[in-house]
Design an enzyme around this catalytic site. Structure first.
Site, mmCIF file in Angstrom:
data_model
loop_
_atom_site.group_PDB
_atom_site.id
_atom_site.type_symbol
_atom_site.label_atom_id
_atom_site.label_comp_id
_atom_site.label_asym_id
_atom_site.label_seq_id
_atom_site.Cartn_x
_atom_site.Cartn_y
_atom_site.Cartn_z
ATOM 1 N N LYS A 38 41.981 34.357 41.893
ATOM 2 C CA LYS A 38 41.848 34.292 43.384
ATOM 3 C C LYS A 38 40.098 34.093 43.573
ATOM 4 O O LYS A 38 39.413 34.318 42.562
ATOM 5 C CB LYS A 38 42.179 35.321 44.034
ATOM 6 N N ARG A 136 47.086 48.936 52.706
ATOM 7 C CA ARG A 136 46.874 47.527 53.202
ATOM 8 C C ARG A 136 47.919 46.908 53.383
ATOM 9 O O ARG A 136 48.731 47.286 54.342
ATOM 10 C CB ARG A 136 45.921 46.778 51.823
ATOM 11 N N HIS A 168 49.496 48.358 44.495
ATOM 12 C CA HIS A 168 48.188 48.323 44.102
ATOM 13 C C HIS A 168 47.612 49.595 44.148
ATOM 14 O O HIS A 168 47.738 50.401 45.063
ATOM 15 C CB HIS A 168 47.569 47.196 45.360
ATOM 16 N N ARG A 227 47.788 43.044 35.810
ATOM 17 C CA ARG A 227 46.993 41.917 36.961
ATOM 18 C C ARG A 227 45.637 42.200 36.584
ATOM 19 O O ARG A 227 45.033 42.580 37.760
ATOM 20 C CB ARG A 227 47.600 42.137 38.231
ATOM 21 N N TYR A 271 6.811 34.399 51.433
ATOM 22 C CA TYR A 271 7.111 34.650 52.994
ATOM 23 C C TYR A 271 6.841 36.154 53.195
ATOM 24 O O TYR A 271 7.066 36.896 52.178
ATOM 25 C CB TYR A 271 8.413 34.343 53.219
ATOM 26 N N CYS A 318 13.198 33.038 48.596
ATOM 27 C CA CYS A 318 13.196 31.882 49.605
ATOM 28 C C CYS A 318 14.617 31.391 49.413
ATOM 29 O O CYS A 318 15.743 31.747 48.678
ATOM 30 C CB CYS A 318 12.488 30.737 49.134
ATOM 31 N N ASP A 320 15.869 28.216 48.295
ATOM 32 C CA ASP A 320 16.097 27.596 47.146
ATOM 33 C C ASP A 320 15.270 27.862 45.865
ATOM 34 O O ASP A 320 15.339 27.387 44.742
ATOM 35 C CB ASP A 320 15.752 26.156 47.222
HETATM 36 C C1 LIG Z 1 42.333 41.358 43.176
HETATM 37 C C2 LIG Z 1 43.488 42.091 42.747
HETATM 38 C C3 LIG Z 1 43.793 42.397 41.474
HETATM 39 C C4 LIG Z 1 42.872 42.593 40.361
HETATM 40 O O1 LIG Z 1 41.746 43.248 40.604
HETATM 41 P P1 LIG Z 1 40.595 43.538 39.600
HETATM 42 O O2 LIG Z 1 39.991 44.973 40.168
HETATM 43 O O3 LIG Z 1 39.684 42.658 39.583
HETATM 44 O O4 LIG Z 1 41.205 43.872 38.150
HETATM 45 C C5 LIG Z 1 45.104 42.844 41.023
HETATM 46 N N1 LIG Z 1 45.898 43.094 41.990
HETATM 47 C C6 LIG Z 1 45.756 42.676 43.224
HETATM 48 C C7 LIG Z 1 46.923 43.006 44.285
HETATM 49 C C8 LIG Z 1 44.594 42.165 43.729
HETATM 50 O O5 LIG Z 1 44.360 41.936 45.087
#
Ligand SMILES: *Cc1c(COP(=O)(O)O)cnc(C)c1O
Length: 391
Positions: A38, A136, A168, A227, A271, A318, A320
């Site tokens: 992502k 969530r 998660h 994941r 700046y 700055c 750039d």
């Molecule tokens: C982003 C995400 C991950 C990966 O998380 P990391 O901390 O980068 O390993 C795994 N599962 C879900 C649902 C996520 O949104």
């Protein structure tokens, strides 16, 4: 291969491979690995990174939304892709047509997707998202008989196929006792839910819960798939995990010197006149600024690597450009490469150290690297590909 050698991000495929193997080594053989790509693969370039992860053997990929998934399909990525988030039900047929997996986090959402698929030939593969404590997205999953009833209804929808089920962790990267307990409780809630579902004949093929933190700390929770995101890119999800896995940074952010001049003491730089030379100083102008995703709030609070030595950034950053005191590197000349973070020779600057100074996490800094910075893919020393967003 040509690109403007002003500021660029080197992407080390060797380090990607190394991190992938390190993560693989944590999990049982037969466990799938889903590459989280992502947010443009955390700023590393979604299509090239996905291609390489697939070559390495990642069985699955995950993105945040339908457009990211379409980008991968257009880029020739054929692996199963899971969408971690909400896709408006109006796109249900596109999901099916592109072989995408949609996460489903409520009965209402499942019904809406199903409604859109009435009359369609094929089924949409879904992964059920349980909320075991992240609070969530998800079906409540701490002893919620109602969720079992709701999932019975989902399982009976002829146009949906429950391929996976997942949850998660919010604190799986922490070794604090209370956090570890919480993570453990979450996993118990998950497994209890899985057995309650099994009791009513629902046994999804792919059960998954481990992000990077959990893959490293709790590989026994791997189930059918893990994941990991940030660890793939060579960055620890938290300092607590230091020493538990050998990761190498995939991205090194580089820029070049535009001009070098010697200044007297008592001259202000940039700046706001926030920095004043104390001694005679040799100052280089470097071609990176906050428009590149190099935050202005780091001004006068970071060092770069130049010819293997650390040189302090001085004065306001700055849009750039920014200035660097290179007095200690007299041999430096215009056009020389500086490393903002990542590896240079034997030394490296961790993106995490910049994030700490900013009061944020490396995730935010990495996804904030601007799209005007080309990503250069390196196999050893060879540039194998250049990803340019501005064409
Ligand atoms: C982003 C995400 C991950 C990966 O998380 P990391 O901390 O980068 O390993 C795994 N599962 C879900 C649902 C996520 O949104």
């Amino acid at each position: 291969m040509d690109y403007l050698k002003r500021t660029w991000a080197d992407i080390s495929l060797d380090n990607l491979n190394h991190n992938y193997q390190q993560l693989r080594a944590k999990i049982p053989s037969g466990c799938r690995l889903l590459g989280v790509v992502k947010a443009d693969a955390y700023g590393h370039g979604a299509v090239p990174i996905s291609r390489h992860l697939c070559e390495l053997g990642a069985e699955f990929l995950a993105v945040s939304n339908l457009e990211e998934a379409m980008q991968l399909r257009r880029g020739g990525i054929r692996r199963p892709i899971l969408i971690l988030g909400y896709t408006p039900p109006a796109y249900a047929r596109d999901l099916v047509a592109m072989g995408l997996r949609q996460e489903v986090h409520s009965l209402e959402y499942a019904r809406a997707l199903h409604e859109e698929l009435k009359g369609s030939e094929r089924r949409l593969k879904v992964h059920i998202k349980l909320d075991t404590g992240m609070s969530r997205l998800g079906f409540f999953a701490y002893d919620h008989p109602k969720t079992v009833e709701e999932l019975k209804e989902v399982a009976q929808m002829p146009k949906l196929l429950i391929e996976g089920i997942f949850m998660h962790f919010p604190v799986a990267d922490s070794i604090d006792g209370a956090d570890a307990n919480f993570t453990h409780t979450q996993f118990e809630r998950f497994t209890q839910m899985l057995s309650a579902l099994k009791g009513v004949g629902i046994e999804p093929e792919i059960r998954h819960c481990c992000n990077s933190g959990a893959t490293i700390l709790y590989p026994e929770y791997a189930l059918d798939m893990v994941r990991p995101g940030i660890a793939t890119y060579g960055v620890l999800p938290s300092e607590d995990l230091r020493g538990m896995i050998d990761l190498r940074p995939v991205m090194s952010l580089r820029s070049t010197i535009f001009q070098i001049r010697d200044f007297e003491p008592n001259i202000t730089i940039s700046y706001g006149r926030t920095y004043t030379t104390e001694d005679p100083a040799r100052i280089a102008v470097v071609g990176i600024g906050y428009a590149d995703g190099f935050p202005r709030s780091l001004s006068s609070n970071v060092s770069f690597l130049l010819h293997g030595r650390r040189v302090p950034q001085v004065g306001r950053i700055c849009m750039d450009m920014c200035m660097v005191d290179i007095t200690r590197v007299p041999e430096a000349k215009v056009g020389d490469v500086v490393t903002v973070f990542g590896e240079d020779g034997g030394d490296s600057i961790e993106v995490t150290s910049l994030a700490n100074r900013l009061g944020t996490i490396p995730y935010e800094l990495m996804c904030g690297i601007n799209k005007r910075i080309p990503r250069i893919y390196l196999n050893g020393e060879d540039e194998t590909e250049v990803l340019q967003y501005i064409v």
